[in-house]
Scaffold this active site. Structure first.
Site, PDB file in Angstrom:
ATOM      1  N   GLU A   1       0.809  -1.219  -0.238  1.00 20.95           N
ATOM      2  CA  GLU A   1      -0.094   0.167   0.009  1.00 20.95           C
ATOM      3  C   GLU A   1       0.791   1.411   0.285  1.00 20.95           C
ATOM      4  OE1 GLU A   1      -4.045   2.300   2.318  1.00 20.95           O
ATOM      5  OE2 GLU A   1      -2.540   0.577   3.935  1.00 20.95           O
TER       6      GLU A   1
ATOM      7  N   LYS B   1      -9.371   2.921  -2.566  1.00 21.61           N
ATOM      8  CA  LYS B   1      -9.737   2.710  -0.887  1.00 21.61           C
ATOM      9  C   LYS B   1     -11.133   3.093  -0.697  1.00 21.61           C
ATOM     10  CE  LYS B   1      -7.090   1.670   2.873  1.00 21.61           C
ATOM     11  NZ  LYS B   1      -5.578   2.041   4.133  1.00 21.61           N
TER      12      LYS B   1
ATOM     13  N   TYR C   1      -8.735   5.812  13.336  1.00 23.97           N
ATOM     14  CA  TYR C   1      -8.060   5.240  14.819  1.00 23.97           C
ATOM     15  C   TYR C   1      -6.895   5.218  15.347  1.00 23.97           C
ATOM     16  CZ  TYR C   1      -8.726   0.825  12.248  1.00 23.97           C
ATOM     17  OH  TYR C   1      -8.229   0.067  11.443  1.00 23.97           O
TER      18      TYR C   1
ATOM     19  N   CYS D   1      -5.632  -2.873   2.383  1.00 21.83           N
ATOM     20  CA  CYS D   1      -5.562  -2.870   3.352  1.00 21.83           C
ATOM     21  C   CYS D   1      -6.783  -3.131   4.282  1.00 21.83           C
ATOM     22  CB  CYS D   1      -4.677  -1.617   4.392  1.00 21.83           C
ATOM     23  SG  CYS D   1      -4.258  -2.362   5.463  1.00 21.83           S
TER      24      CYS D   1
ATOM     25  N   GLY E   1      23.659   3.579  34.916  1.00 21.91           N
ATOM     26  CA  GLY E   1      24.396   1.800  35.800  1.00 21.91           C
ATOM     27  C   GLY E   1      23.004   1.534  36.021  1.00 21.91           C
TER      28      GLY E   1
ATOM     29  N   ILE F   1      18.573  -0.101  34.753  1.00 23.94           N
ATOM     30  CA  ILE F   1      18.487  -1.178  34.482  1.00 23.94           C
ATOM     31  C   ILE F   1      17.359  -0.017  32.466  1.00 23.94           C
ATOM     32  CG2 ILE F   1      16.206  -1.165  34.884  1.00 23.94           C
ATOM     33  CD1 ILE F   1      17.745  -3.656  33.510  1.00 23.94           C
ATOM     34  N   ASP F   2      17.791   1.378  32.475  1.00 25.33           N
ATOM     35  CA  ASP F   2      16.766   1.385  31.126  1.00 25.33           C
ATOM     36  C   ASP F   2      17.366   2.185  30.474  1.00 25.33           C
ATOM     37  OD1 ASP F   2      14.495   1.299  31.994  1.00 25.33           O
ATOM     38  OD2 ASP F   2      14.691   2.687  33.727  1.00 25.33           O
ATOM     39  N   SER F   3      18.953   2.792  31.133  1.00 23.06           N
ATOM     40  CA  SER F   3      19.863   2.724  30.498  1.00 23.06           C
ATOM     41  C   SER F   3      21.298   1.518  29.997  1.00 23.06           C
ATOM     42  CB  SER F   3      20.732   4.105  30.893  1.00 23.06           C
ATOM     43  OG  SER F   3      21.663   3.111  31.387  1.00 23.06           O
TER      44      SER F   3
ATOM     45  N   ASN G   1      16.319  17.687  39.750  1.00 24.08           N
ATOM     46  CA  ASN G   1      15.358  17.754  38.457  1.00 24.08           C
ATOM     47  C   ASN G   1      16.422  18.831  37.831  1.00 24.08           C
ATOM     48  OD1 ASN G   1      13.068  16.857  38.817  1.00 24.08           O
ATOM     49  ND2 ASN G   1      12.166  18.891  38.806  1.00 24.08           N
TER      50      ASN G   1
ATOM     51  N   THR H   1      15.506   7.742  27.436  1.00 26.91           N
ATOM     52  CA  THR H   1      15.749   5.465  28.015  1.00 26.91           C
ATOM     53  C   THR H   1      14.362   5.514  28.967  1.00 26.91           C
ATOM     54  OG1 THR H   1      17.277   6.702  30.157  1.00 26.91           O
ATOM     55  CG2 THR H   1      18.457   5.556  28.219  1.00 26.91           C
TER      56      THR H   1
ATOM     57  N   GLU I   1       7.099   4.831  33.885  1.00 26.55           N
ATOM     58  CA  GLU I   1       7.955   6.333  34.284  1.00 26.55           C
ATOM     59  C   GLU I   1       7.448   7.718  33.168  1.00 26.55           C
ATOM     60  OE1 GLU I   1      12.305   5.032  35.583  1.00 26.55           O
ATOM     61  OE2 GLU I   1      12.062   6.041  33.372  1.00 26.55           O
TER      62      GLU I   1
END
Length: 565
Positions: free
Chosen positions: A42, A115, A121, A152, A306, A308-310, A386, A410, A415
């Site tokens: 498409e 089409k 949506y 489609c 250090g 988990i996300d990064s 911050n 990250t 969050e």
């Protein structure tokens, strides 16, 4: 018998000239396979979705020129029919364009179809630019076969739930030998199986073999996984192309059956798709690879805390771009633990990524002293927390500007949902890889990355560490938020609700119902609901994220900022 080539291409939005060249090359390969028909996805001429580029006169002129070049190329391959998706001009009241399918043969347009069902949506907004086509089926004889054609969304309303028109009914009345559907169906968890179900049911109900050709590639927030397929009424899905990569496949269609180019039965198609974490990894890696390539980035930079996300962001970036093209920067403050810095060193050594240290303690002290001198009060509490995030964000942007790296943010979905992030700080960046993963999924995907690599790329010390922003003494995420296994179930129900897979929806509903059985639990759910609403302004200013679930923040979730919830 009809020989047809499915051209599952990774076209680029807006690059009409480049897309034309890819299509011509695919057509020559189809010719070499003795195909009578080559099928493109498409809007293959422009890529899906060009958005408001369609309103620019020069872009519409480029579309016209691209179609003319394809017609000229088809003249050189007179044995081949080309099924192409393109936005085409129309006359009369309404929108000036149609989302069209054209069939080219020997330099001529031998069929044009518009089409009928234009989705508006979730991430779709086609009615913004296109006028729907008439309620008619289009069928073309190619060789010995009558071929029906649709686009489609036209194939997604066979249950009649979403639109008054069901194009499959007209197609059944036209009685083609097979139906070709060209698609740009974005990928999310469970979508492949949903496609198989919808088109498998339609094929069986109407007795119509179907070829489904899908787009592949990352386009901003969306990733298209390809996975084109063929379905027979009594056998279901009998063929599937590769997933998350370009693929050109030639099939034979003979007496209602799909065969390989050599005339054999295709290998069986697994009912089950990729496991959830393997899917997330493949989707994010392709999304980053194409985002960087299309935007002209060859390298990326990530702030390595250090945590988990990064760590997961760095691992995925190294897979997508190569470890030699990823830079990590650790920026310890006086609140950073020695373990976090050490964990960053081990992580980057495991990944083969260069790590640079840029301490921020003196910068924070200088900002704080000047703030107190200028405004007569000390900088403390949340403003001081911050400030550290914003200094880190500024350093990373300085690096990006100086060396030309793409800055990857990250933040994860948990969050971002509740605003546990700092605008102009850790939200800085050009793309977020984890923004559609809940925190519990970040842990699960990190473990999967290690399992897939068969070694400890992400140190277990990082995976097992209690989450902390380390912006204040002894700070833990649970000081501000409920435990992530609790938070994530609430968020799933409030953000995605019935868009969740059935099993996830049942689990989240049961969990939240249990919480709401007492006053404390009801108060928690209401608190999270308000946090989601209150932080819409942050999400509006955050970078795009790669979508992996049915409802992600970004174009697929449009909520007001200044509103009463």
């Amino acid at each position: 018998m009809l020989t047809l080539t499915l051209a599952q291409l990774n076209v680029t939005v807006g690059d009409v000239a480049g897309n034309v060249q890819k299509m011509i090359a695919a057509a020559h390969r189809a010719r070499d396979d003795d195909s009578s028909l080559v099928i493109f996805p498409e809007l293959s001429l422009t890529g899906y979705y060009p958005g408001d580029l369609l309103e620019e006169p020069t872009f519409r002129d480029r579309i016209d020129a691209g179609l003319a070049e394809l017609r000229s190329a088809s003249r050189q391959l007179p044995q081949l029919h080309w099924v192409i998706g393109a936005p085409l001009r129309r006359e009369g009241p309404g929108k000036r364009l149609e989302n069209s399918l054209v069939v080219l043969h020997a330099g001529e347009v031998v069929l044009r179809y518009a089409k009928q069902l234009l989705p508006t949506y979730n991430i779709f907004d086609e009615r913004r630019h296109f006028e729907p086509g008439p309620d008619v089926a289009k069928v073309l004889r190619i060789g010995d076969a009558q071929v029906g054609l649709m686009i489609c969304e036209d194939g997604w309303n066979d249950d009649g739930a979403d639109y008054r028109v069901n194009p499959f009914e007209r197609m059944r009345d036209a009685a083609p030998d097979l139906v070709i559907s060209i698609n740009a169906s974005p990928s999310n968890i469970g979508k492949r199986e949903q496609r198989h179900q919808v088109f498998g049911d339609a094929s069986k109900r109407h007795g119509l073999p179907i070829v489904y050709v899908n787009q592949i590639g990352g386009h901003d927030q969306l990733v298209y996984d390809g996975a084109s397929f063929a379905v027979e009424p009594d056998s279901g899905v009998v063929f599937e192309a590769e997933r998350f990569t370009e693929d050109l496949r030639t099939l034979r269609f003979d007496n209602g059956r799909f065969l390989t180019r050599d005339g054999d039965a295709p290998p069986p198609v697994s009912h089950d798709g990729l496991p959830m974490m393997a899917f997330y990894q493949a989707q994010i890696v392709l999304g980053l690879t194409d985002y960087a390539r299309r935007c002209g980035f060859h390298q990326a930079v990530v702030g390595s805390s250090g945590g988990i996300d990064s760590a997961l962001t760095l691992a995925l970036a190294a897979q997508a771009l190569g470890p030699q093209n990823v830079m990590a920067v650790t920026m310890p403050s006086r609140f950073s633990s020695a373990g976090s810095v050490d964990d960053s060193v081990i992580l980057c050594r495991n990944l083969g990524i260069e790590l640079t240290t840029h301490p921020i303690a003196d910068l924070v002290a200088g900002y704080s002293a000047q703030f107190a001198q200028s405004f007569g009060r000390p900088l403390e509490g949340l403003p001081l927390e911050n400030l550290q995030a914003r200094i880190r964000g500024t350093i990373l942007m300085e690096y990006s500007n100086s060396f030309g790296h793409l800055l990857l943010t990250t933040g994860n979905k948990s969050e971002i949902s509740v605003g546990y992030c700092t605008l102009y700080g850790d939200t800085n960046g050009g793309l977020g890889l984890l923004g559609d993963l809940y925190k519990t999924e970040v842990f699960a995907l990190s473990r999967h990355v290690n399992e897939a690599a068969r070694r400890e790329l992400i140190p277990n010390a990082i995976i097992d560490k209690e989450p902390s922003a380390e912006l204040a003494p002894g700070q833990r995420d649970t000081d501000s938020l409920p435990p992530y296994p609790v938070l994530d179930e609430i968020l799933k129900l409030l953000i995605e609700g019935e868009r969740l897979a059935a099993w996830e929806y049942a689990e989240a509903t049961a969990f939240v119902d249990g919480l709401q059985a007492n006053e404390q639990g009801r108060a928690l759910v209401e608190r999270i609901r308000k946090m989601i609403a209150r932080n819409e302004y942050k999400r509006r200013q955050a970078p795009p994220i790669i979508r992996v679930r049915a409802r992600a923040f970004g174009t697929g979730r449009q909520m007001p900022i200044a509103a009463k919830y």
